[in-house]
Structure formats: structure tokens, C-alpha cells
Design a protein around this motif. Structure first.
Motif, short mmCIF file in Angstrom:
data_model
loop_
_atom_site.label_atom_id
_atom_site.label_comp_id
_atom_site.label_asym_id
_atom_site.label_seq_id
_atom_site.Cartn_x
_atom_site.Cartn_y
_atom_site.Cartn_z
N GLY A 1 69.50 33.49 -115.92
CA GLY A 1 69.27 34.70 -116.70
C GLY A 1 68.13 35.55 -116.16
N GLY A 2 68.06 36.76 -116.67
CA GLY A 2 67.08 37.72 -116.18
C GLY A 2 65.66 37.46 -116.63
N LEU A 3 65.52 36.58 -117.61
CA LEU A 3 64.19 36.30 -118.14
C LEU A 3 63.42 35.36 -117.23
CD1 LEU A 3 63.02 37.28 -120.84
CD2 LEU A 3 63.82 35.15 -121.87
N GLY A 4 64.13 34.60 -116.41
CA GLY A 4 63.47 33.62 -115.55
C GLY A 4 63.03 32.40 -116.33
N ILE A 5 62.01 31.74 -115.82
CA ILE A 5 61.49 30.53 -116.45
C ILE A 5 60.20 30.90 -117.16
CG2 ILE A 5 60.67 28.17 -116.11
CD1 ILE A 5 62.51 27.96 -113.68
N ILE A 6 60.22 30.82 -118.48
CA ILE A 6 59.05 31.24 -119.26
C ILE A 6 58.43 30.03 -119.95
CG2 ILE A 6 60.06 33.52 -119.59
CD1 ILE A 6 60.50 32.77 -122.55
N GLU A 7 57.36 30.26 -120.67
CA GLU A 7 56.72 29.21 -121.48
C GLU A 7 56.78 29.62 -122.94
OE1 GLU A 7 52.82 28.56 -119.84
OE2 GLU A 7 53.63 27.62 -118.03
N GLY A 8 56.56 28.65 -123.81
CA GLY A 8 56.60 28.93 -125.24
C GLY A 8 55.66 30.07 -125.64
N LYS A 9 54.50 30.10 -125.02
CA LYS A 9 53.50 31.11 -125.36
C LYS A 9 53.95 32.52 -125.01
CE LYS A 9 50.89 30.75 -121.04
NZ LYS A 9 51.61 31.89 -120.41
N ASP A 10 55.01 32.63 -124.21
CA ASP A 10 55.51 33.96 -123.82
C ASP A 10 56.41 34.59 -124.88
OD1 ASP A 10 54.26 33.71 -121.32
OD2 ASP A 10 55.97 32.64 -120.48
N ILE A 11 56.87 33.80 -125.84
CA ILE A 11 57.85 34.30 -126.81
C ILE A 11 57.28 35.45 -127.66
CG2 ILE A 11 59.15 33.71 -128.90
CD1 ILE A 11 60.55 32.45 -126.70
N MET A 12 56.16 35.22 -128.30
CA MET A 12 55.65 36.24 -129.23
C MET A 12 55.23 37.52 -128.52
SD MET A 12 56.35 35.27 -132.27
CE MET A 12 55.61 36.76 -132.95
N PRO A 13 54.57 37.43 -127.35
CA PRO A 13 54.30 38.69 -126.62
C PRO A 13 55.59 39.45 -126.29
CG PRO A 13 52.89 36.96 -125.77
CD PRO A 13 53.85 36.29 -126.74
N GLU A 14 56.65 38.74 -125.96
CA GLU A 14 57.91 39.42 -125.65
C GLU A 14 58.49 40.05 -126.92
OE1 GLU A 14 58.99 40.25 -122.90
OE2 GLU A 14 60.99 40.97 -123.40
#
Lengths: 408, 408
Positions: A382-395
Motif C-alpha cells: 500500500g501507499g502508506l508504507g510501513i508505519i508505527e502506531g504513533k503515526d496513526i493520530m498525526p495522520e
């Protein structure tokens, strides 16, 4: 313009290839037309809830997703469980999880659940309000044999060991300070005095006499574990300016919501078991959108089934959830739907693992990618790549147009 | 359930597009049916051994892969080389690499290798055990002109410059303190005294008289470089609970294994040169699985060939290695095979570069991806994404079900 969010967390959804599924994971092997359609309308990615190579417990995984760093806000499970029981806490309170149990005269444990006692309200009430060395004890009943215990007073520390040895046959453990601070030493001493007083009070309780006359095991001890401090912490609503609610069956997850200051909505049929009424939970979530900006929905059983090694059951449960998710396929454009998991749980290992989980952001405002299925390997592309849990709320805030500007 | 690991590290395997290969790298241009089949059964990714934008030396690259942070454990190459010579070290020992060399009466270097001397055992023995200002010198012979030197005593520091000027014609350099600490000043002073004493002892040695009578250059000086301290450090076996061994031809790589406490296995024909017997090394690795949990295999020559600018040689060597890797295509399910490199080495630049390297995890328990070839650009499309060297061991432990749980 997005102004409402549903965050759906499937506990333990990710997994590893299962030979009986031809090398597919339970999620990949499941027939999930609704989740696939939602993924096709989403930007997808993989998520390490904590960081790559760290195996997450459910509590800290959820805190990470909501943007609360475990190093800063997490010292133990106690405060989260206590919040789930609706106990109001203050900064500095020490909270522990409790089990009413049966011990013999030498404090050897006969039954960690006091004969599967069904209601401990009277027993908790007998201990509630006790004062020891300037520390006030708040003891509230949980479901079945469970309780929440709060220590309120000056000079306390969460760095103390459990009194609960976690298995029958063992003696009740003496609580010990886990560091050299005077606070930890004092807290351990107070808890050891509490254990003695609790045993005396509970042993003398008329309810226990009645239980014994009826051939039942007495609830004559309260085993404690998971000490944590209630931290100085912004509530979710204040941190993000989003009025939030929590819809969950499991106590821990209601606890996470309550701990963060979310309203915990009660839904009939939400059991945290495979028989849970997911449709009722999702209906409640849709209804909650009229009142709340942010609706957290937790679905538990995929995790429990995987911990039992039941990969068929995990797949069947995912398919059941998918059927109920049809109602999420036609959300209005102002609603952002996020579907993810708190961690992977391997049916082969019967344990949480550090494998990343799929995460999808569904809304016309996201940069749609080519992923057309909801699965671990599909999401990896997917286009989001590999993120971390902490990235959810900023997104989330980014998509809502609510992120502060850095620089000018 | 995975309980055995083979980690195969091709030194300097990654590269840049070579015009003569139509823009393919040597690895991409090589015919590698076995590596491709292994990649097809793997989860693949790219790895920055240190971090993106940092050009790794082989020593720190290997330490990173094994989970040892260079900031904490690496001060210089000396301790790794000394470990490779089998010198037992203690925490706080200062270790240096030594070259027996020929100098004139004014200490100008005539030959950095004392006329390519083949055995320096007698010369090392003549210096071994020397004491200067409370510091004991341990001097052990290496291959050919090489030696390892240990300083053992209180108040020492690795922050000292080399006496080895790294080229003939130059005078032996005075050792200088590289920081203002009294430890560095003392260590430099002790080393300068050692150089003087070493020159006197070596000059008077009967073996040197014999060499000169035979028309050979005398080994009358020991040039020192690469001072490092042997750190307080958990051994690999203890850090991970995995009994490990090292199979390598090159001294540095045996040194890395020994430095981390791995058993260093000797394999006939392992030369670290293009003529090395890779089949023998892989056979030894397969046999070692009966005794060890973790088998590190190092294959050197792709790096050396690239440093010579020999892209054809690099490709041919990769193809040679591939033929020998057929025996890794049918490992049992309990064995995890990882194939990667410590860094890229550009044939055009004749130097290490910071370009990431392919990394593949081969086992039925990994989330297999679509990558069907072993190459830099193929691996970039793998499900693992872009990782760092430090991510390798946590992923190994994760796949083995041995990661501790964070939270609850």
C-alpha cells in the motif's frame, strides 16, 4: 471535509502463514468481501504498533495507537484496569488489579478465583476505604472474582512486585520494592500490611461463613498484581480536540478508553468472546457519530482464538466480522474509517508476535492506492508504507486538516 | 517452529549499475538460480546496515547485524583482530593491530611487512610479557607479518594514535593522545616506551641476525594501529540465548565471531579469496546445525574483487557461490536461512558505499512476498521493506518466538 473518525481495532488480527491455508494467514484465507472493498477504497500500509522488532502487549499497543508513549504514561496494567471499572483516579494514585482468592491458614493458594465466585461486591466493600500509614485504599469490584485497588497518599511508587503468584499451590508472595527508593519500600510495606488486614477482615466476613456453609470456597484473600501509577496525562479529548468514545467488550479495552478519558459506551451483546454481537457494536458506532468525533471500536476474539492455536476459529471469526462490516461500506465522506489491529497473534506460537499488522485509511480524501484486499501481504504494497502506531493520530489530524503548522 | 538459524553474509555484495552489464549490478547480472529460488521462498527487503546515509566499515557493519551498537562497543579494530588471533581479553584491555616491519636506524620504514616475513612467532614471543609502568604487554603472532598486541593495566585509554604511518618511506609515528584525559596521555607514553624497547629487543634478536645473513630484511619494529578497548559486553550466546558459531576465511570476520564469543570453526579451504571453498563452508554450516543454534557464515571475495574494480570477477564469484548454495535449497522447516551482505562495495568507486543491501529471510513461517530473484532492486519490492542492521536479531527472535513481551 473529514470531521468524524471510526477507528476499528481487531485484536491480534495479524498472523503468519498457516500450512493448512496453503501458506495464507487466517486473515488472507478468510472470505472478506466487505473488508476487501473497504481496503480497495483505502490507502493501505503495514504497522509496527510499537517499533519494529518489539513484541507488543495489548495495553501498550493501544496506548501507542492513541499517541500515548508507554515510556511516559505506562508503568503497569493496574490503572487501565481500574479505569475500566469506572474508578475515578487522581494523578499519583497507585492502581493494582486484584483477584479475590481462597488461601489456607498458611496463605497457600487453594483457588485463585475463590471457587469462581460470581460477585465480589460485598467483599470489595469490606476492604474499601481502609487506611494504612496515611494511605487510603479504594477497592472496587470487577467482573466475577476481579477487583481494582487504588492506593491514594503521599510518597508512593508503582515499583512493587505482585502478591499474586499467578498459580494455585503457591504461597501468597510478599510484596517487594523493585527499586531502592523510599517510595517503593514504603509502598511495599503498606501493601504487605494491607494483605494481612485484608485476610483478617475477609476471613471474619459473614458472607464467607455463608459460602463455607454452602460448601463453597471462601474469598479470604485479595491477590494483587500489575501496579502502575496514574500519570499526569492529557485526556484524549483535550490532546486532540476530538470528543471520543469507546465501544468494546473486553475489560482491558474499556479500560484503555476510560484511562484516556473517552466515554465508554455499553453495548448489549458485546462479550469480547467469539459469540459477540459485532453488528450491535458497529450499529452503536454509527449512532455514536452523531454525538462523538472519534469512535474507537475494539473487537477481541481473533486474538483469543489465535492464543488457543485455533486458526480455523480465527478465520471463521474474521468472516463473521466481515459480514457485519457491510454497514461500513457506505459511510458519508465526512467520516474517516480506519481498520487495523493492535498486534499480530500467531496461531502456531499461540502468542503475540512482532509481525506488523495491516492498517487502512478509508475516505475519498486519502491517496487511494492499488491494494484491493485486506490482508498482511496486500497491505504491504500500500501507499502508506510501513508505519508505527504513533503515526496513526498525526495522520488522522492531518486528514482532518487539524495538524499544527511547523515553521511558517 | 524455528529453532536454528544460518546467517550468510556476503561481504560487499551490493553494488551500483555497471554499464557493461546493461545497467545491472554484478549481483543482478549474475546467473543465480539457487539464490533466486531461495529468494522466491523468502520475505525480502533492503537493509542499511548502520543507518541510511552512513557508509559502513565491515567491522561495525557486522556488529550492527549482531545487535551490537558501535557507539557502545566499538572504539577500534584492535580488539576484534586480537579476538580473531585467539587472545583471551579482559574488560578494559587495550588492543592494537601490529605489523612486524623493517626500519632503518632513524626509524624510517623500509618495508611495512619486513620483507613479507612468513612467521613472526619468535619475534612476538620476544616482546610478549613486557611490562612498562605497570602495564603488561601481550604480543601474539598473526598470519604472516601480523600480530595482536594487548595492553593490560589500570588507567589506560584507547584514544591514542597509530605508530604505523601506513606507508614505507615515512618515519614511525610518535603515538599521541587523542583526547586530554590522563589515561590517553599515559597510554601514549607507555606505547612510545614500548616502541623503543621493542626496537632494541628485536634489533638484538638472533633470528634477525640470521635473516640479515640470508639477505632478508630484519623484523626490527612492530608498527601499531587501531587501538580499541575491550568493552564490558554481553556475549552473543548470553544476549540471545543462542549457541553460536562462526565460519569465515578472513581474519576480521573470525575476529568478529570470537569478539562476540562465538566458537570459530576452522574449515579447510576457506581462504577469504576468490578461490575459497564455499561448498566446504556451507557443508560445515549444515553440520554445525547439529551443535549450534546460530551459524554465521561469512563469504569475503565479492568485496575484495569490487575494491579492485573487477566487476566481471565479482559476478563470476557470485555465480560460483550460487552453485554451491544448491545445498541450502532444501533446509528443514526448523531452520531459518538469512542471506544478506554487510555493505555494498562499488566496483566503479572501488570502495564501500552506503547503498543498501538485499536481505532475505527464508522459512515457511515468514510472510512470503512476490520477490522471485535475489538482487538489489528485486529485494526493494519485498514485504520486509527497508530495514537496518539492528533489526535483524529482533526479527530472528520474533520468528523463533523468543522476543520478550512489552506491556501486557
Amino acid at each position: 471535509m473529514i470531521n468524524k473518525v471510526i477507528l476499528l481495532v481487531f485484536d491480534g488480527l495479524g498472523d503468519r502463514p498457516i500450512p493448512a491455508f496453503g501458506g495464507k494467514t487466517p486473515l488472507e484465507a478468510a472470505y472478506t468481501p466487505n473488508l476487501d472493498a473497504i481496503a480497495a477504497a483505502s490507502q493501505c500500509g503495514l504497522m509496527h504498533t510499537l517499533v519494529r522488532g518489539v513484541r507488543p502487549g495489548s495495553d501498550v499497543a493501544h496506548l501507542a495507537i492513541f499517541g500515548y508513549d508507554r515510556e511516559r504514561y505506562y508503568t503497569g496494567r493496574g490503572p487501565i484496569e481500574a479505569a475500566g471499572l469506572g474508578i475515578p483516579m487522581q494523578e499519583g494514585d497507585i492502581a493494582l488489579r486484584g483477584n479475590f482468592a481462597t488461601v489456607d491458614g498458611a496463605w497457600n493458594i487453594i483457588d485463585r478465583r475463590a471457587g469462581r465466585i460470581r460477585d465480589v461486591s460485598e467483599f470489595a466493600a469490606a476492604l474499601d476505604g481502609m487506611e494504612i500509614d496515611g494511605v487510603r485504599f479504594i477497592v472496587k469490584p470487577g467482573t466475577a472474582h476481579r477487583a481494582g485497588v487504588i492506593l491514594r497518599g503521599n510518597g508512593l511508587s508503582p515499583a512493587v512486585s505482585d502478591s499474586d503468584p499467578h498459580e494455585a499451590g503457591q504461597p501468597v508472595w510478599e510484596v517487594k520494592a523493585l527499586d531502592q527508593t523510599s517510595e517503593a519500600v514504603r509502598t511495599a510495606a503498606v501493601l504487605n500490611k494491607f494483605n494481612k488486614r485484608a485476610y483478617e477482615i475477609l476471613s471474619a466476613l459473614p458472607e464467607n461463613k455463608k459460602r463455607q456453609e454452602a460448601g463453597k470456597l471462601p474469598a479470604n484473600m485479595l491477590l494483587l498484581r500489575g501496579a502502575g501509577v496514574y500519570p499526569s496525562m492529557p485526556k484524549f479529548n483535550d490532546k486532540y480536540g476530538l470528543k471520543a468514545c469507546c465501544i468494546a467488550g473486553g475489560g482491558l479495552y474499556k479500560g484503555v478508553g476510560a484511562f484516556l478519558g473517552m466515554d465508554v459506551l455499553q453495548v448489549q451483546g458485546a462479550t469480547a468472546l467469539p459469540d459477540t454481537d459485532i453488528g450491535a457494536k458497529l450499529d452503536a458506532a454509527l449512532k455514536a457519530l452523531f454525538t462523538y468525533d472519534f469512535v474507537f471500536v475494539h473487537i477481541k476474539a481473533a486474538d483469543s482464538l489465535a492464543e488457543d492455536g485455533d486458526f480455523m476459529g480465527k478465520r471463521v471469526f474474521i468472516e463473521k466480522a466481515d459480514r457485519d462490516m457491510a454497514r461500513l461500506r457506505a459511510l458519508p465522506d465526512n467520516v474517516l474509517l480506519i481498520v487495523t489491529a493492535d498486534h499480530s497473534t500467531s496461531c502456531a506460537l499461540k502468542a503475540h508476535t512482532a509481525n506488523p499488522v495491516p492498517v487502512i485509511f478509508c475516505n475519498p480524501d486519502v491517496r487511494l492506492d492499488d491494494v484491493e484486499a485486506f490482508g498482511e501481504r496486500a497491505a504491504a504494497k500500500g501507499g502508506l508504507g510501513i508505519i508505527e502506531g504513533k503515526d496513526i493520530m498525526p495522520e488522522v489530524l492531518n486528514l482532518m486538516g487539524r495538524l499544527p503548522l511547523t515553521g511558517a
